[in-house]
Design a protein around this motif. Structure first.
Motif, PDB file in Angstrom:
ATOM      1  N   GLY A  98       2.686   8.824 -10.222  1.00 24.75           N
ATOM      2  CA  GLY A  98       1.315   9.328 -10.186  1.00 24.75           C
ATOM      3  C   GLY A  98       0.344   8.440  -9.424  1.00 24.75           C
ATOM      4  N   ILE A  99      -0.817   8.208 -10.027  1.00 21.11           N
ATOM      5  CA  ILE A  99      -1.864   7.413  -9.388  1.00 21.11           C
ATOM      6  C   ILE A  99      -1.376   5.996  -9.113  1.00 21.11           C
ATOM      7  CG2 ILE A  99      -4.145   6.383  -9.717  1.00 21.11           C
ATOM      8  CD1 ILE A  99      -4.906   8.892 -11.331  1.00 21.11           C
ATOM      9  N   GLY A 100      -0.626   5.415 -10.048  1.00 20.17           N
ATOM     10  CA  GLY A 100      -0.142   4.053  -9.860  1.00 20.17           C
ATOM     11  C   GLY A 100       0.751   3.921  -8.642  1.00 20.17           C
ATOM     12  N   ARG A 101       1.670   4.852  -8.493  1.00 21.97           N
ATOM     13  CA  ARG A 101       2.577   4.841  -7.336  1.00 21.97           C
ATOM     14  C   ARG A 101       1.794   5.001  -6.037  1.00 21.97           C
ATOM     15  NH1 ARG A 101       5.150   8.456  -4.056  1.00 21.97           N
ATOM     16  NH2 ARG A 101       7.272   7.915  -3.386  1.00 21.97           N
ATOM     17  N   ALA A 102       0.876   5.973  -6.006  1.00 21.95           N
ATOM     18  CA  ALA A 102       0.078   6.207  -4.811  1.00 21.95           C
ATOM     19  C   ALA A 102      -0.765   4.981  -4.470  1.00 21.95           C
ATOM     20  CB  ALA A 102      -0.821   7.426  -5.013  1.00 21.95           C
ATOM     21  N   THR A 103      -1.264   4.302  -5.494  1.00 24.97           N
ATOM     22  CA  THR A 103      -2.074   3.110  -5.279  1.00 24.97           C
ATOM     23  C   THR A 103      -1.239   1.976  -4.712  1.00 24.97           C
ATOM     24  OG1 THR A 103      -3.587   3.761  -7.052  1.00 24.97           O
ATOM     25  CG2 THR A 103      -3.582   1.440  -6.418  1.00 24.97           C
ATOM     26  N   ALA A 104      -0.027   1.802  -5.232  1.00 26.25           N
ATOM     27  CA  ALA A 104       0.861   0.764  -4.704  1.00 26.25           C
ATOM     28  C   ALA A 104       1.160   1.006  -3.229  1.00 26.25           C
ATOM     29  CB  ALA A 104       2.154   0.733  -5.513  1.00 26.25           C
ATOM     30  N   LEU A 105       1.444   2.246  -2.876  1.00 25.45           N
ATOM     31  CA  LEU A 105       1.721   2.584  -1.486  1.00 25.45           C
ATOM     32  C   LEU A 105       0.497   2.314  -0.607  1.00 25.45           C
ATOM     33  CD1 LEU A 105       3.663   5.909  -2.103  1.00 25.45           C
ATOM     34  CD2 LEU A 105       4.623   3.873  -1.009  1.00 25.45           C
ATOM     35  N   ALA A 106      -0.690   2.647  -1.108  1.00 23.44           N
ATOM     36  CA  ALA A 106      -1.916   2.467  -0.325  1.00 23.44           C
ATOM     37  C   ALA A 106      -2.217   0.991  -0.096  1.00 23.44           C
ATOM     38  CB  ALA A 106      -3.085   3.151  -1.030  1.00 23.44           C
ATOM     39  N   PHE A 107      -2.067   0.169  -1.125  1.00 24.42           N
ATOM     40  CA  PHE A 107      -2.312  -1.270  -0.951  1.00 24.42           C
ATOM     41  C   PHE A 107      -1.267  -1.892  -0.024  1.00 24.42           C
ATOM     42  CE2 PHE A 107      -5.061  -1.357  -4.838  1.00 24.42           C
ATOM     43  CZ  PHE A 107      -6.122  -2.059  -4.281  1.00 24.42           C
ATOM     44  N   ALA A 108      -0.008  -1.499  -0.198  1.00 28.21           N
ATOM     45  CA  ALA A 108       1.045  -2.045   0.659  1.00 28.21           C
ATOM     46  C   ALA A 108       0.796  -1.695   2.121  1.00 28.21           C
ATOM     47  CB  ALA A 108       2.411  -1.539   0.203  1.00 28.21           C
ATOM     48  N   ALA A 109       0.258  -0.500   2.359  1.00 25.02           N
ATOM     49  CA  ALA A 109      -0.051  -0.090   3.732  1.00 25.02           C
ATOM     50  C   ALA A 109      -1.139  -0.952   4.353  1.00 25.02           C
ATOM     51  CB  ALA A 109      -0.478   1.377   3.755  1.00 25.02           C
ATOM     52  N   ARG A 110      -1.938  -1.609   3.501  1.00 26.00           N
ATOM     53  CA  ARG A 110      -2.986  -2.511   3.994  1.00 26.00           C
ATOM     54  C   ARG A 110      -2.498  -3.953   4.077  1.00 26.00           C
ATOM     55  NH1 ARG A 110      -8.210  -0.491   3.209  1.00 26.00           N
ATOM     56  NH2 ARG A 110      -8.870  -2.452   4.178  1.00 26.00           N
ATOM     57  N   GLY A 111      -1.206  -4.169   3.829  1.00 23.51           N
ATOM     58  CA  GLY A 111      -0.645  -5.510   3.942  1.00 23.51           C
ATOM     59  C   GLY A 111      -0.598  -6.299   2.658  1.00 23.51           C
ATOM     60  N   ALA A 112      -0.978  -5.679   1.536  1.00 24.12           N
ATOM     61  CA  ALA A 112      -0.972  -6.388   0.263  1.00 24.12           C
ATOM     62  C   ALA A 112       0.433  -6.492  -0.315  1.00 24.12           C
ATOM     63  CB  ALA A 112      -1.888  -5.679  -0.732  1.00 24.12           C
ATOM     64  N   ARG A 113       0.621  -7.482  -1.161  1.00 24.81           N
ATOM     65  CA  ARG A 113       1.820  -7.598  -1.964  1.00 24.81           C
ATOM     66  C   ARG A 113       1.506  -6.946  -3.312  1.00 24.81           C
ATOM     67  NH1 ARG A 113       2.886 -14.068  -0.869  1.00 24.81           N
ATOM     68  NH2 ARG A 113       2.426 -14.008   1.367  1.00 24.81           N
ATOM     69  N   VAL A 114       2.396  -6.114  -3.792  1.00 29.10           N
ATOM     70  CA  VAL A 114       2.090  -5.348  -4.995  1.00 29.10           C
ATOM     71  C   VAL A 114       3.111  -5.619  -6.093  1.00 29.10           C
ATOM     72  CG1 VAL A 114       0.843  -3.540  -3.780  1.00 29.10           C
ATOM     73  CG2 VAL A 114       3.303  -3.329  -4.068  1.00 29.10           C
ATOM     74  N   ALA A 115       2.610  -5.649  -7.321  1.00 33.36           N
ATOM     75  CA  ALA A 115       3.452  -5.783  -8.504  1.00 33.36           C
ATOM     76  C   ALA A 115       3.241  -4.543  -9.356  1.00 33.36           C
ATOM     77  CB  ALA A 115       3.089  -7.042  -9.292  1.00 33.36           C
ATOM     78  N   LEU A 116       4.318  -3.837  -9.647  1.00 31.44           N
ATOM     79  CA  LEU A 116       4.255  -2.584 -10.394  1.00 31.44           C
ATOM     80  C   LEU A 116       4.730  -2.821 -11.815  1.00 31.44           C
ATOM     81  CD1 LEU A 116       4.485  -1.856  -7.332  1.00 31.44           C
ATOM     82  CD2 LEU A 116       5.619   0.240  -8.023  1.00 31.44           C
TER      83      LEU A 116
END
Length: 279
Positions: A22-40
């Protein structure tokens, strides 16, 4: 000029609760697309790991029960150790939304709703904010809901948890003023995810998880106190508080504001409840 130190998303560490779907997955993808490192972080660690694998080396998955402060502490510690940098942004996204008539709703579901939707944010803020304050920079996004400002029949306890989430966000934002740490509330309308699946909200505008993700990412730059998605619904909600109750009652009746009770696919909602209560 912003009172908050700038956070460059390229290389930043962003932790996201409820990150598997849901929103969490979409948010992880969006931040990663900006070069961020993400922890789910998610109760469903396998699904979170699958999402992390889809994103690539910039993503990390860890089991998280937001109802448990120790679990939250372990999640953030693991994220920082894995990515070898301190936390820059926390997205408190995990949430549940049981529906039903208030007098008929199960008390265990009531507790689950408040524990996840409100205490989960409390645990996240208390786990993340001290380190951010010590570094003089950081940002926390609480994914609340327009249901935290606008009551809906069939969502009484969910409303209560989200009203609490909005109040928590506003108060902690005030307390953390001048520390360099910002706290923002994102308030979605109905979102096309499993959370609201099986409910016909009629005239209430529905948005996609990607729309909420874009607002969350945007909040790192704006540091706005509240961000409604879509924005005009937030303005309409504010206007509704100025109308006399008899007028609002008439408008609600015309809009059939009991849809969360009467326009429901019982099978879809039952499967959703079975999943969230298994955890």
């Amino acid at each position: 000029m912003s009172r908050y130190p700038r956070i460059d998303l390229d290389g930043a560490l962003v932790a996201i609760t409820g990150g598997a779907r849901g929103i969490g997955r979409a948010t992880a993808l969006a931040f990663a697309a900006r070069g961020a490192r993400v922890a789910l972080g998610d109760l469903d660690e396998d699904l979170a790991a699958a999402t992390a694998a889809e994103i690539g080396p910039a993503a990390f998955a860890h089991r998280l029960d937001v109802r448990d402060r120790a679990s939250f502490d372990a999640f953030l510690a693991a994220a920082e150790a894995h990515h070898d940098r301190p936390l820059d942004v926390l997205v408190n996204n995990a949430g549940v939304m049981p529906t039903g008539a208030f007098l008929e709703q199960d008390e265990a579901l009531d507790r689950l709703t408040v524990d996840v939707n409100l205490h989960g944010l409390v645990h996240g803020l208390r786990a993340a904010a001290p380190g951010m304050i010590g570094r003089g920079r950081g940002h926390v996004v609480n994914v609340c809901s327009l249901a935290g400002k606008f009551p809906v029949k069939g969502l009484a306890v969910y409303n209560a948890s989200k009203f609490g989430a909005v109040g928590l966000t506003a108060a902690t934002r005030l307390e953390l003023d001048r520390t360099g740490v910002s706290v923002s509330a994102v308030l979605p309308s109905a979102v096309r995810t499993e959370l609201s699946a099986g409910i016909d909200y009629g005239p209430l505008p529905a948005v996609d998880a990607e729309d909420i993700a874009a607002a969350i990412v945007g909040s790192v730059r704006s540091r706005a106190a509240e961000i409604a998605v879509p924005g005009y619904v937030g303005a309409a909600q504010t206007l509704s508080t100025l109308l006399p109750e008899p007028v609002m009652r008439t408008l609600r009746a015309l809009a059939r504001d009991d849809r969360a009770l009467t326009a429901v696919d019982a099978g879809v909602r039952r499967r959703y409840l079975e999943r969230i209560t298994r955890g």
